[in-house]
Design an enzyme around this catalytic site. Structure first.
Site, PDB file in Angstrom:
ATOM      1  N   LYS A  16       0.725  -1.168  -0.064  1.00 40.59           N
ATOM      2  CA  LYS A  16       0.040  -0.189  -0.017  1.00 40.59           C
ATOM      3  C   LYS A  16       0.844   1.259   0.049  1.00 40.59           C
ATOM      4  CE  LYS A  16      -4.190  -1.944   1.492  1.00 40.59           C
ATOM      5  NZ  LYS A  16      -4.988  -2.300   2.772  1.00 40.59           N
ATOM      6  N   LYS A  54     -13.954 -11.867  -9.083  1.00 41.78           N
ATOM      7  CA  LYS A  54     -14.933 -11.948  -7.783  1.00 41.78           C
ATOM      8  C   LYS A  54     -15.928 -10.716  -7.521  1.00 41.78           C
ATOM      9  CE  LYS A  54     -13.358 -10.444  -3.500  1.00 41.78           C
ATOM     10  NZ  LYS A  54     -12.691 -10.352  -2.251  1.00 41.78           N
ATOM     11  N   LYS A 108     -17.152  -5.198  -3.682  1.00 43.28           N
ATOM     12  CA  LYS A 108     -17.812  -4.099  -3.351  1.00 43.28           C
ATOM     13  C   LYS A 108     -16.798  -2.812  -4.105  1.00 43.28           C
ATOM     14  CE  LYS A 108     -16.053  -4.133   1.240  1.00 43.28           C
ATOM     15  NZ  LYS A 108     -16.329  -4.555   2.698  1.00 43.28           N
TER      16      LYS A 108
HETATM   17  P1  AMP Z   1     -13.849  -7.591   1.182  1.00 44.07           P
HETATM   18  O1  AMP Z   1     -15.291  -6.998   0.955  1.00 44.07           O
HETATM   19  O2  AMP Z   1     -13.150  -7.787   0.241  1.00 44.07           O
HETATM   20  O3  AMP Z   1     -13.479  -6.378   2.316  1.00 44.07           O
HETATM   21  O4  AMP Z   1     -13.995  -9.020   2.046  1.00 44.07           O
HETATM   22  C1  AMP Z   1     -14.825  -9.095   3.219  1.00 44.07           C
HETATM   23  C2  AMP Z   1     -15.136 -10.551   3.289  1.00 44.07           C
HETATM   24  O5  AMP Z   1     -15.939 -10.878   2.650  1.00 44.07           O
HETATM   25  C3  AMP Z   1     -13.748 -11.489   3.224  1.00 44.07           C
HETATM   26  O6  AMP Z   1     -13.815 -12.515   4.102  1.00 44.07           O
HETATM   27  C4  AMP Z   1     -13.911 -11.977   1.697  1.00 44.07           C
HETATM   28  O7  AMP Z   1     -13.353 -13.275   1.598  1.00 44.07           O
HETATM   29  C5  AMP Z   1     -15.416 -11.898   1.931  1.00 44.07           C
HETATM   30  N1  AMP Z   1     -15.799 -11.596   0.293  1.00 44.07           N
HETATM   31  C6  AMP Z   1     -15.714 -10.615  -0.444  1.00 44.07           C
HETATM   32  N2  AMP Z   1     -16.174 -10.763  -1.555  1.00 44.07           N
HETATM   33  C7  AMP Z   1     -16.712 -11.961  -1.880  1.00 44.07           C
HETATM   34  C8  AMP Z   1     -17.119 -12.587  -2.890  1.00 44.07           C
HETATM   35  N3  AMP Z   1     -17.622 -12.187  -4.099  1.00 44.07           N
HETATM   36  N4  AMP Z   1     -17.462 -14.025  -2.770  1.00 44.07           N
HETATM   37  C9  AMP Z   1     -17.106 -14.674  -1.371  1.00 44.07           C
HETATM   38  N5  AMP Z   1     -16.776 -13.905  -0.452  1.00 44.07           N
HETATM   39  C10 AMP Z   1     -16.579 -12.391  -0.454  1.00 44.07           C
END
Ligand code: AMP
Length: 326
Positions: free
Chosen positions: A111, A192, A195
């Site tokens: 970062k 994936k 968000k």
């Molecule tokens: P993030 O939104 O990337 O900060 O991820 C927060 C949590 O949600 C983490 O444990 C990720 O592994 C899970 N996560 C985020 N996006 C996905 C997705 N598309 N499918 C499954 N798990 C997700």
């Protein structure tokens, strides 16, 4: 019962991917562990934030987790910034952490390369995370592989402190849970659902209206065949939709394949949309009841009271041991 600690960083709206991949796992764990769940709002400050937006996001975030099924009677739920002793603990721990160790953290290295004007907080936040972990004497910290190094740093700091000042901290262990199902972007099912995606047509936010969800699913990318069959390599779009249904209903892949023999993709998508709309609708209904309620504040007050006591006791012990007392 063993204790676990989970921190949630309030960045962006939660998605169906977060619900299926992470929140559902947390719901399972709340029956197996004594769970401490906090919104890591101080951690969010390592990158620039707009204060009004952050304030709203913190509240939305916690209400959404509870609406999804994180049970306030089974979990201790709190806001990190409500526990004023955590930064004090962090300062003492920073003075027990080598600059070399902190600057070797992979996330810091990555970062800090992205923006030359990074803050000191980006370097020290793993020590703040160590304070979150160590102040509640947790046994386990469930983390993705990307955060494992930070839990190891917390262990190293705790072991060093215990050696120098006598037994003070429980040594936590990272809990690398079996990965939940990865939900893919509806428009580009090779990546994936995220968000932080700039183009939200392939991302279902838990805040989306019913009609928006329906539209997104009906226009999901599929393939030129007309067979509802699970094959992630050759049919990533259809397989993703099948994964969504399996995760939300408990039906098996076989059940779904059998149900849609000889039917077209339009019918299948409508079926998927009905299921997602119903599930997200249930979540939103609970969310709407909670978001402006006193109940939400009571949950956070109760959590803060409990963790403040633990943190104060830990801080008092640390002050005594390092000698910063009258
Ligand atoms: P993030 O939104 O990337 O900060 O991820 C927060 C949590 O949600 C983490 O444990 C990720 O592994 C899970 N996560 C985020 N996006 C996905 C997705 N598309 N499918 C499954 N798990 C997700």
């Amino acid at each position: 019962m063993k204790r676990i600690l989970t921190g949630l960083k309030p960045t962006g709206d939660l998605t169906l991917g977060n619900y299926i991949g992470a929140i559902k796992q947390m719901i399972k764990m709340q029956d197996e562990y004594e769970s401490y769940i906090f919104v890591a709002d101080l951690h969010a400050l390592t990158v620039p934030q707009k204060s009004e937006e952050l304030k709203n996001r913190i509240r939305n975030f916690i209400a959404m987790y509870i609406a999804c099924g994180i049970d306030p009677n089974k979990n201790v739920i709190y806001l990190q910034s409500d526990i004023e002793y955590i930064p004090c603990i962090s300062w003492i721990l920073e003075c027990s952490t080598y600059y070399g160790e902190a600057s070797r953290m992979i996330q810091f290295k990555e970062k800090s390369k992205e923006n030359a004007n990074f803050s000191v907080g980006l370097l020290t936040y793993p020590v703040l995370m160590a304070s979150d972990i160590l102040c509640v004497d947790t046994d386990y910290v469930p983390v993705g592989i990307d955060q494992k190094q930070h839990v190891e740093l917390a262990r190293d700091i705790a072991i060093r402190f215990n050696k120098k000042f006598g037994d003070t901290f429980k040594i936590p262990e990272p809990l690398i849970s079996a990965a939940g199902t990865k939900i893919k972007d509806l428009k580009d099912p090779t990546k994936k659902m995220s968000k932080s995606e700039e183009n939200p047509v392939g991302v279902i936010s838990l805040f989306d209206d019913k009609e928006v969800i329906r539209k997104k699913i009906m226009s999901a990318t599929t393939d030129s065949e007309m067979r509802v069959i699970f094959d992630e390599e050759n049919k990533p779009g259809i397989s993703n939709l099948i994964n969504i249904v399996v995760s939300l209903t408990g039906k098996t892949v076989k059940d779904i394949e059998t149900m849609f023999v000889g039917k077209n993709y339009g019918e299948f998508k409508k079926y998927v949309a009905d299921i997602v709309v119903e599930k997200v609708g249930e979540i939103q209904e609970k969310y709407n009841k909670l978001i402006n309620s006193k109940e939400l504040d009571e949950i956070l007050d109760k959590g803060a009271k409990k963790v403040r006591e633990l943190a104060l006791s830990k801080y008092a012990e640390m002050r005594e041991k390092v000698g910063v007392v009258r």
